[in-house]
Design an enzyme around this catalytic site. Structure first.
Site, PDB file in Angstrom:
ATOM      1  N   HIS A 120       0.877  -1.178   0.000  1.00 38.19           N
ATOM      2  CA  HIS A 120       0.000   0.000   0.000  1.00 38.19           C
ATOM      3  C   HIS A 120       0.918   1.234   0.000  1.00 38.19           C
ATOM      4  O   HIS A 120       1.997   1.197   0.582  1.00 38.19           O
ATOM      5  CB  HIS A 120      -0.832  -0.051   1.283  1.00 38.19           C
ATOM      6  CG  HIS A 120      -1.909   0.977   1.379  1.00 38.19           C
ATOM      7  ND1 HIS A 120      -1.659   2.288   1.716  1.00 38.19           N
ATOM      8  CD2 HIS A 120      -3.256   0.901   1.193  1.00 38.19           C
ATOM      9  CE1 HIS A 120      -2.794   2.962   1.736  1.00 38.19           C
ATOM     10  NE2 HIS A 120      -3.780   2.148   1.417  1.00 38.19           N
ATOM     11  N   ASP A 197       3.467  -4.028   8.016  1.00 38.52           N
ATOM     12  CA  ASP A 197       2.200  -3.324   7.858  1.00 38.52           C
ATOM     13  C   ASP A 197       1.073  -4.337   8.077  1.00 38.52           C
ATOM     14  O   ASP A 197       0.792  -5.164   7.211  1.00 38.52           O
ATOM     15  CB  ASP A 197       2.160  -2.721   6.445  1.00 38.52           C
ATOM     16  CG  ASP A 197       0.797  -2.166   6.072  1.00 38.52           C
ATOM     17  OD1 ASP A 197      -0.141  -2.293   6.883  1.00 38.52           O
ATOM     18  OD2 ASP A 197       0.682  -1.626   4.960  1.00 38.52           O
ATOM     19  N   GLN A 200      -4.231  -4.923   7.228  1.00 35.30           N
ATOM     20  CA  GLN A 200      -5.248  -5.897   6.811  1.00 35.30           C
ATOM     21  C   GLN A 200      -5.192  -7.181   7.640  1.00 35.30           C
ATOM     22  O   GLN A 200      -6.200  -7.878   7.742  1.00 35.30           O
ATOM     23  CB  GLN A 200      -5.076  -6.245   5.320  1.00 35.30           C
ATOM     24  CG  GLN A 200      -5.288  -5.083   4.372  1.00 35.30           C
ATOM     25  CD  GLN A 200      -6.742  -4.600   4.294  1.00 35.30           C
ATOM     26  OE1 GLN A 200      -7.671  -5.302   4.662  1.00 35.30           O
ATOM     27  NE2 GLN A 200      -6.929  -3.386   3.823  1.00 35.30           N
ATOM     28  N   LYS A 223     -10.268  -0.526  10.634  1.00 35.39           N
ATOM     29  CA  LYS A 223     -10.419  -1.733   9.815  1.00 35.39           C
ATOM     30  C   LYS A 223     -10.768  -2.948  10.674  1.00 35.39           C
ATOM     31  O   LYS A 223     -10.961  -4.040  10.160  1.00 35.39           O
ATOM     32  CB  LYS A 223      -9.134  -2.001   9.030  1.00 35.39           C
ATOM     33  CG  LYS A 223      -8.869  -0.956   7.945  1.00 35.39           C
ATOM     34  CD  LYS A 223      -7.773  -1.424   7.027  1.00 35.39           C
ATOM     35  CE  LYS A 223      -7.110  -0.305   6.271  1.00 35.39           C
ATOM     36  NZ  LYS A 223      -7.913   0.221   5.179  1.00 35.39           N
ATOM     37  N   CYS A 361      -4.712   2.301  -3.717  1.00 31.63           N
ATOM     38  CA  CYS A 361      -3.493   2.900  -3.130  1.00 31.63           C
ATOM     39  C   CYS A 361      -2.288   1.996  -3.362  1.00 31.63           C
ATOM     40  O   CYS A 361      -1.416   1.893  -2.493  1.00 31.63           O
ATOM     41  CB  CYS A 361      -3.657   3.194  -1.647  1.00 31.63           C
ATOM     42  SG  CYS A 361      -4.951   4.371  -1.317  1.00 31.63           S
TER      43      CYS A 361
END
Ligand code: 7TS
Length: 407
Positions: A120, A197, A200, A223, A361
Site C-alpha cells: 500500500h 504493515d 489488513q 479496519k 493505493c
C-alpha cells in the site's frame, strides 16, 4: 444458516438503492458493532475529560479508559509491555513514525531498505522518501505471479547491507499472507530490522508479535471494527527507547527549559498533544468484541468466505481474479472483461452492493499486474455466503448489461 453476528451491526440493516445493503468493502473500512458505538457515546455522555492531567474524577476515569485500551491492545497482539504500544492516528501515521524517526537516524548510503511492489502507498512512500533522504538503496523482493514470496528465492537478497525490511502481512489487493516469521529470522540473522504493515492482517487473524518476532508492527482501528482516527504502532522497547520523537508539544514532555527539553518515558514520548481518547476507548471495545468472537473463528470464517467467493466468481466467463488460487483470505480482487472497474462498482451499487474500485493505493502493484485498476470485494465477520451469491448475481447482470451496450 443466518449469520449470527450481523445483528450486532446496526448499519447493515438498511436498504441501498431499493435493495438490502450488501457491504463488501471492509478492506477500506469495517462496520462497527453496537458495543463500540456505545462505548464511545458513554465516554462523551458520562466522563469526557482530558487524560493524564487532572486529578478530578472524570479525568481519572478518562485516563483509566484510555490506558485500559492500551492494555487491551497489548494483550491482543501479545506484546511484552504497554510501553511498546504507541497510539497513532492509524497505520499510515504509525509507519511514518518509524520511517521518519528510526530509518532516518539509522541509515546511510550503501545501506538497503527492502520492500515489495505490492505495498500500500502508506507502506511504500515513507520508506522511498527515507531512502532518498539518507542515500540508502530502495530495493524490492521479487514476487511470484500470485503475489506470494518464495523464501528460497529471496534469501540471497537479504545481506548485511539490509537494514530494514518493510512488508505487508496481508495484501489489500492480492489477499496473500506473507511468511513474516521466516522473514524476521532472515532479517535478524544479518542484523537488520523488520517493520510489518498489519493494516489488513490484524482485523482478520491472530497476531502474536513475540512469536513473529517483528521489530515494528502497525495497524488501524477502523479496519477492525473500531473508529477512525486511532491506530497502533508496536515497537520493541529496545528500539523505541533509542528513537527520537517526531512530534513535540504537550503530553510528551518531561522537563522544558529555555534551550532544551526532555521527554516522558515510553509510550508517551511519541504521543504529543491531546490524544484521540474516545477513539482509543472505541478500539478497546472493538478488541473486546473481536475477542468475544475469537480470532481463530474470525480467521476461519474470513478464509472460508474468500475461498467460496473466488470459486463462485471464477465460474463467470471473462472474469480475472488476482492473487493466489488457494490460501487467500478476506478479499477477492478482480476485473470483468473490458468493463472498467468503476463501471462494475457503479452497476453493483445500483443493486445495493458496495465494492471498491480503483488502484487501491497500490499504483506500483497495478503496474506490475498490468492493470490500470481493479475491483475488489472484501469480507468480514458480518458477511456470509448469501452476500457472495448476491455479488455473483450482480456481476452476471453487469456482464449482461455491458455485453448488450457494447454489442
Ligand atoms: N496498509 C494496508 C495494507 C492497507 O490496506 C491500508 C488501507 C493502509 C496501509 C493504510 O491504512 P490507514 O488506516 O492509515 O489509511 N487500505 C485501504 C484499502 O485497501 N482501501 O481503502 C483503504
Amino acid at each position: 444458516m443466518t449469520n449470527p453476528w450481523k445483528k450486532d451491526f446496526p448499519i447493515l440493516h438498511q436498504q441501498v438503492n431499493g435493495h438490502p445493503l450488501v457491504y463488501l468493502d471492509s478492506g477500506a473500512t469495517s462496520q462497527k458493532p453496537y458495543s463500540v458505538i456505545e462505548a464511545m457515546t458513554q465516554y462523551y455522555e458520562g466522563y469526557n475529560s482530558n487524560v493524564h492531567r487532572g486529578v478530578h474524577t472524570l479525568g481519572t476515569k478518562a485516563t483509566d479508559g484510555f490506558e485500559g485500551a492500551r492494555e487491551k491492545v497489548r494483550k491482543f497482539i501479545h506484546a511484552k509491555s504497554v510501553q511498546e504500544i504507541i497510539f497513532t492516528r492509524g497505520t499510515t501515521t504509525a509507519i511514518n513514525l518509524v520511517a521518519s524517526s528510526y530509518a532516518r537516524a539509522n541509515l546511510k548510503p550503501g545501506d538497503e531498505i527492502i520492500t515489495t511492489v505490492a505495498e500500500h502507498h502508506s507502506n511504500f512512500i515513507p520508506w522511498q522518501q527515507a531512502a532518498k533522504a539518507t542515500g540508502a538503496t530502495f530495493k524490492f523482493l521479487p514476487l511470484e505471479a500470485d503475489g506470494t514470496l518464495d523464501i528460497a528465492k529471496i534469501a540471497e537478497m537479504i545481506t548485511p547491507q539490509t537494514k530494514i525490511v518493510a512488508i505487508h502481512h496481508l495484501s489489500n489487493v492480492m489477499g496473500t499472507v506473507q511468511p513474516i516469521k521466516e522473514l524476521a529470522q532472515m532479517v535478524h540473522a544479518v542484523g537488520g530490522v523488520i517493520s510489518v504493515d498489519g493494516a489488513q492482517a490484524a482485523p482478520h487473524m491472530r497476531v502474536d508479535v513475540q512469536d513473529l518476532d517483528v521489530d515494528f508492527y502497525q495497524f488501524s482501528g477502523h479496519k477492525m471494527m473500531g473508529p477512525t482516527g486511532i491506530g497502533v504502532l508496536y515497537g520493541k522497547k529496545s528500539l523505541l527507547e533509542q528513537m527520537e520523537p517526531i512530534e513535540f508539544g504537550g503530553e510528551m514532555i518531561d522537563l522544558v527549559d529555555l534551550h532544551d527539553s526532555t521527554w516522558k518515558e515510553l509510550p508517551w514520548k511519541f504521543e504529543g498533544g491531546t490524544p484521540i481518547i474516545a477513539g482509543a476507548i472505541g478500539l478497546g471495545a472493538a478488541i473486546d468484541y473481536l475477542e468475544s468472537v475469537g480470532m481463530d473463528i474470525m480467521e476461519a470464517h474470513d478464509r472460508k468466505l474468500a475461498t467460496y467467493a473466488a470459486e463462485q466468481m471464477s465460474q463467470i466467463e471473462g472474469l480475472t481474479i488476482y492473487g493466489p488460487k488457494s490460501e487467500r483470505t478476506s478479499l477477492v480482487t478482480f476485473n470483468l472483461d473490458d468493463v472498467h472497474p468503476h463501471d462494475v462498482a457503479t452497476v453493483l451499487d445500483a443493486e445495493g452492493i458496495a465494492v471498491r474500485a480503483g488502484h487501491h493505493c497500490c499504483q506500483p502493484l497495478m503496474r506490475w499486474l498490468k492493470a490500470t485498476a481493479t475491483a475488489r470485494a472484501s469480507f468480514y465477520l458480518y458477511n456470509d455466503e448469501s452476500d457472495i451469491d448476491a455479488l455473483v448475481k450482480g456481476l452476471k447482470k453487469t456482464k449482461e448489461y455491458f455485453g448488450h451496450v457494447f454489442r
